[in-house]
Design an enzyme around this catalytic site. Structure first.
Site, PDB file in Angstrom:
ATOM      1  N   LYS A 183      -3.138   8.807  -5.032  1.00 58.81           N
ATOM      2  CA  LYS A 183      -3.190  10.212  -4.661  1.00 58.81           C
ATOM      3  C   LYS A 183      -1.930  10.688  -3.934  1.00 58.81           C
ATOM      4  O   LYS A 183      -1.348  11.710  -4.285  1.00 58.81           O
ATOM      5  CB  LYS A 183      -4.420  10.405  -3.772  1.00 58.81           C
ATOM      6  CG  LYS A 183      -4.598  11.765  -3.225  1.00 58.81           C
ATOM      7  CD  LYS A 183      -5.692  11.745  -2.174  1.00 58.81           C
ATOM      8  CE  LYS A 183      -5.201  11.050  -0.922  1.00 58.81           C
ATOM      9  NZ  LYS A 183      -6.130  11.208   0.211  1.00 58.81           N
ATOM     10  N   THR A 184      -1.540   9.912  -2.938  1.00 63.45           N
ATOM     11  CA  THR A 184      -0.383  10.331  -2.151  1.00 63.45           C
ATOM     12  C   THR A 184       0.875  10.386  -3.007  1.00 63.45           C
ATOM     13  O   THR A 184       1.688  11.299  -2.872  1.00 63.45           O
ATOM     14  CB  THR A 184      -0.173   9.383  -0.955  1.00 63.45           C
ATOM     15  OG1 THR A 184      -1.420   9.232  -0.281  1.00 63.45           O
ATOM     16  CG2 THR A 184       0.839   9.938   0.010  1.00 63.45           C
ATOM     17  N   ASP A 226      -4.837  18.413   0.931  1.00 60.01           N
ATOM     18  CA  ASP A 226      -5.270  17.030   0.757  1.00 60.01           C
ATOM     19  C   ASP A 226      -6.669  16.871   1.347  1.00 60.01           C
ATOM     20  O   ASP A 226      -7.042  17.614   2.251  1.00 60.01           O
ATOM     21  CB  ASP A 226      -4.272  16.124   1.493  1.00 60.01           C
ATOM     22  CG  ASP A 226      -4.510  14.662   1.196  1.00 60.01           C
ATOM     23  OD1 ASP A 226      -5.164  14.369   0.184  1.00 60.01           O
ATOM     24  OD2 ASP A 226      -4.035  13.818   1.977  1.00 60.01           O
ATOM     25  N   GLU A 227      -7.424  15.913   0.865  1.00 61.05           N
ATOM     26  CA  GLU A 227      -8.778  15.653   1.382  1.00 61.05           C
ATOM     27  C   GLU A 227      -9.611  16.930   1.422  1.00 61.05           C
ATOM     28  O   GLU A 227     -10.252  17.244   2.421  1.00 61.05           O
ATOM     29  CB  GLU A 227      -8.711  15.061   2.810  1.00 61.05           C
ATOM     30  CG  GLU A 227      -7.811  13.858   2.962  1.00 61.05           C
ATOM     31  CD  GLU A 227      -8.462  12.559   2.542  1.00 61.05           C
ATOM     32  OE1 GLU A 227      -9.474  12.611   1.814  1.00 61.05           O
ATOM     33  OE2 GLU A 227      -7.934  11.502   2.921  1.00 61.05           O
ATOM     34  N   GLN A 232     -15.898  10.670  -0.968  1.00 67.02           N
ATOM     35  CA  GLN A 232     -15.366  10.251   0.328  1.00 67.02           C
ATOM     36  C   GLN A 232     -15.514  11.333   1.383  1.00 67.02           C
ATOM     37  O   GLN A 232     -14.790  11.357   2.378  1.00 67.02           O
ATOM     38  CB  GLN A 232     -13.893   9.855   0.186  1.00 67.02           C
ATOM     39  CG  GLN A 232     -13.710   8.615  -0.668  1.00 67.02           C
ATOM     40  CD  GLN A 232     -12.274   8.117  -0.650  1.00 67.02           C
ATOM     41  OE1 GLN A 232     -11.762   7.708   0.389  1.00 67.02           O
ATOM     42  NE2 GLN A 232     -11.620   8.160  -1.791  1.00 67.02           N
ATOM     43  N   ARG A 258     -11.861   0.150   0.768  1.00 65.61           N
ATOM     44  CA  ARG A 258     -10.652  -0.158   1.548  1.00 65.61           C
ATOM     45  C   ARG A 258     -10.089  -1.516   1.151  1.00 65.61           C
ATOM     46  O   ARG A 258      -8.956  -1.850   1.463  1.00 65.61           O
ATOM     47  CB  ARG A 258     -10.940  -0.183   3.068  1.00 65.61           C
ATOM     48  CG  ARG A 258     -11.356   1.102   3.718  1.00 65.61           C
ATOM     49  CD  ARG A 258     -10.512   2.269   3.343  1.00 65.61           C
ATOM     50  NE  ARG A 258     -11.100   2.987   2.219  1.00 65.61           N
ATOM     51  CZ  ARG A 258     -10.438   3.845   1.454  1.00 65.61           C
ATOM     52  NH1 ARG A 258      -9.162   4.076   1.684  1.00 65.61           N
ATOM     53  NH2 ARG A 258     -11.030   4.476   0.461  1.00 65.61           N
TER      54      ARG A 258
END
Length: 754
Positions: free
Chosen positions: A38-39, A223-224, A254, A600
């Site tokens: 994503k980043t 973002d998010e 998430q 994670r």
DNA sequence: CCTCACTGCATTTTT
DNA sequence: TGCAGTGAGG
């Protein structure tokens, strides 16, 4: 666009990622699964806009939730296209808002030079408000009041906008409290965290301001997005201009900040808000092995509220998930410590995380790690800038910046202790003229003789420090100002005099603070910027890439990855958390949290639980987390066993299992055949299992899990105990009366079947 | 006004 | 269990 010979900025990206980068016009929803790069996509997209489309850096606004994310993005963009950092608007919602308010602040109640109140400042203001309204803190918990107010603020509601009927007494009181609290903030020239968003949103309701920012920012990225609350949502809506160049990135699976007002509907309804949205799913996972991904996918499938994604990876099956049941919290900690050490030794670059649902769970793990001399980094708990000594020093600095900050004033005037107590403070506060600075109150109180004697001497000395400090503020650099303040306030001397282990560490913290100020000074920051930054940093920002073993909550771990992950406390009421599972939404959020935790892990995932646990000073009997049952069998390296007794839950209702408490004839749980099979042995997988410890409470009581009969409540099961001797108290879940606490001595309890 | 000792109560999660 | 808030004594 020719995707065969990729542009430099598209190199190494898969097809959907490339599309996400080059689709720059109109609304775009990027559903980015965990670990899907994503980043990379966001940063390349920003670079693409600048380089390939010639967009001015200053016309792009990218919003994140944490400073760490913002910083990382900013750095990566700068790495891709060389432009100076200050031209980029990549920041958190909160710092973006701060920046806007500092520019446009004349139009808000608090002006431009406001201070930002942290939770402890808020609490002290709240206490003040409650006493002003003669409401008892017992009945109106300051923390709860603040939480409710925060809720309204997150929904963009000011006190007078809350609808209520006259019959809703307690709501009416809350509104009064809210209103007075806002008044307080105003006279202090202060904002709390939520105000930053709320006030900015209000500001943008003004068409002139709105037009100004819409013209400036032609391209928005968020973002998010699944974590946005109403205020943030509105803020974004205000900013989206005619061209509708808005790109949001998120993952509904998430979304774990519902309790902070985040509304998962924002992402689920994005396409309704912006018709003709381009939707792109990033489903290839570059982080985890197939086993870990399988576990995650099958768990999250139990949720209703989702768009749905299918994550896949080409990183191979990998090791299966290991579950370990320990006898109690202490041995859980020990097992994790040993196993974590093993993981650390496995590869020189291994990074390991130990995760838990709530901060209190870290204690026993820390103890184990310390006993074994394994270095670790703890994230969360008491934050650096919230420590007493730091707050003391900060209160002085804040007063130099904003003399109206009464909360800081109250703190500073007696830090270090100068013998200025509540009585003197009351007199001073009473002498503050309407709309005036607290310091004027000091002068008045001295002049009228309301404060005299020793108190007067101390108070006027304190006033001198502040007055002199204001001059020093304009003469000195940041570090030198802090240094000066440390000396003049007497904080250093007081701690030096104390000369204990405790004071030593506080002095070190103050030194650390001085270092931070020096660092900040080299960046050319002003006192204002320094103070803002300090208040807006979070725990997650301090995650150190170099640290090999980190302890943190699952919330803190979002966005991070580790070669091995331990998730501890896999017990019902711990995870899912007891208070979060009241309704379906809460439970789904807990499940998403579990999903975040699982994803994670890159190589290896461990789940641990404890049979017995001391929680709030009580011995409790742990039952397996319902989430364990949602794990597909074939991702586990062996079936899950839960101690001697078997808990077979139908939605947490133990009565369903009535006679199965004795281990003999338990039927397997419906979905996973081999899970929760009764076993007399403790888990044999571990080489050096602690000796089957003495049965708890067998001396002068019954063990947890014993079935008993009470003359008053009928049949029940002992789930926890506390105290001993005459004070021995059981917590018993009765079949027909729910949970009760009963003192053994008076309860006339009988063991069932004896 | 400060310090110490006691008690009663609580644990989600954080920008 | 441990902390924060309260009350008595110095």
């Amino acid at each position: 666009m020719n995707l065969d010979s990729p542009h430099r900025l598209l190199e190494g990206l898969n097809e959907p990622q490339q599309r996400a980068v080059v689709t720059t016009r109109g609304p775009i929803l990027i559903l980015a699964g965990a670990g899907s790069g994503k980043t990379t996509v966001i940063t390349r997209r920003i670079a693409w806009l600048i380089e390939s489309e010639g967009v001015a850096p200053g016309a792009i606004l990218a919003m994140t939730f944490t400073n760490k994310a913002a910083q990382e993005m900013s750095e990566r963009v700068q790495h891709l296209v060389s432009i100076p950092a200050y031209q980029l608007w990549v920041s958190t919602f909160h710092s973006f808002c701060t920046r806007v308010l500092r520019t446009e602040g004349d139009r808000t109640p608090v002006g431009k030079n406001f201070v930002i109140f942290d939770p402890s400042d808020q609490k002290s203001l709240m206490k003040h408000v409650l006493s002003e309204l003669s409401l008892s803190e017992k009945q109106y918990h300051p923390k709860r009041m603040l939480a409710e107010i925060s809720n309204y603020k997150n929904q963009c509601l000011l006190p007078h906008e809350i609808e209520h009927t006259p019959s809703e007494r307690s709501l009416a009181t809350l509104i009064d409290v809210y209103a007075l609290y806002q008044e307080g903030l105003k006279t202090h020239h202060a904002c709390d965290f939520d105000d930053l968003l709320l006030l900015t949103e209000r500001l943008f309701r003004d068409p002139t301001i709105q037009a100004k920012y819409q013209e400036k920012f032609k391209y928005l990225m968020v973002d998010e997005y699944q974590d946005t609350n109403r205020a943030q949502y509105q803020l974004i809506q205000h900013l989206v201009g005619q061209e509708r160049n808005i790109c949001v990135v998120g993952d509904e699976d998430q979304s774990i900040y519902g309790w902070r007002g985040a509304d998962i509907r924002n992402i689920l309804d994005f396409q309704k808000d912006f018709p003709n949205t381009t939707q792109i799913k990033l489903e290839q996972n570059y982080r985890s092995t197939q086993s870990i991904l399988d576990a995650a996918s099958l768990v999250i499938k139990n949720n209703q509220d989702r768009i749905g994604k299918d994550l896949w990876t080409n990183r191979g099956t990998g090791e299966k998930v290991t579950f370990k049941l320990a006898q109690d919290g202490r041995s859980e900690g020990n097992w994790i410590a040993d196993q974590a050490q093993f993981e650390l030794l496995r590869a020189s670059n291994a990074r390991v995380a130990i995760l838990y649902r709530a901060n209190w769970q870290s204690r026993q793990i820390e103890e184990a790690l310390r006993a074994k001399n394994i270095p670790y980094l703890l994230i969360g708990g008491v934050k650096f800038y919230e420590r007493q000594e730091i707050k003391d020093l900060l209160s002085y600095l804040r007063l130099l910046y904003n003399p109206f900050d009464l909360v800081s004033f109250r703190r500073a005037i007696n830090a270090p202790s100068r013998g200025v107590g509540p009585t003197t403070l009351k007199k001073i506060e009473a002498a503050i003229p309407e709309g005036g600075e607290p310091l004027e109150g000091v002068f008045q109180a001295l002049k009228t003789g309301a404060v005299k004697g020793k108190a007067a001497r101390e108070v006027s000395r304190f006033a001198d420090i502040l007055i002199q400090g204001r001059k020093e503020r304009d003469l000195r650099g940041l570090a030198s100002l802090v240094q000066w303040m440390l000396q003049e306030s007497g904080l250093t001397q007081a701690l030096e005099r104390e000369n204990t282990l405790e004071s030593e560490s506080r002095l070190r913290n103050l030194e650390e603070f001085l270092n931070a100020a020096a660092d900040e000074e080299t960046l050319g920051s002003t006192l204002e910027q320094f103070l803002d930054r300090i208040t807006l940093v979070s725990d997650a920002d301090s995650v150190d890439g170099a640290s090999r073993l980190s302890l943190m909550t699952i919330h803190c771990a979002k966005g991070l990855e580790f070669s091995a992950v331990f998730l501890s406390g896999m017990e019902e009421d711990v995870f899912p958390n007891r208070n979060a599972k009241d309704d379906d939404n809460g439970l789904e959020e807990e499940r998403r949290l579990f999903y975040v935790a699982i994803t994670r892990a890159q190589m290896k995932l461990y789940l641990t639980g404890a049979r017995h646990r001391r929680v709030m000073g009580m011995n409790t009997l742990g039952l397996p987390s319902r989430f364990l049952r949602e794990l597909p069998e074939d991702v586990l390296d062996q079936p899950i066993r839960w101690g001697v007794e078997v808990y077979q839950s139908g939605e947490g209702d133990w009565t369903n299992t009535h006679d199965e408490w004795s281990e003999s004839e338990t039927k397997p749980a419906s979905r996973s055949k081999s899970s929760f099979q009764p076993t007399r042995r403790y888990d044999r997988s571990s080489p050096k299992e602690e000796r089957p410890s003495k049965p708890k409470m067998s001396k002068d009581g019954w063990p947890l899990g014993t079935r008993v009969t009470s003359p008053r409540f009928g049949d029940g099961l002992i789930t926890a105990s506390s105290g001993k001797g005459d004070m021995l108290t059981y917590t018993i879940v009765f079949q027909s009366h729910g949970e009760k606490r009963i003192v053994a001595k008076y309860g006339a309890l009988e063991k069932k079947g004896s």
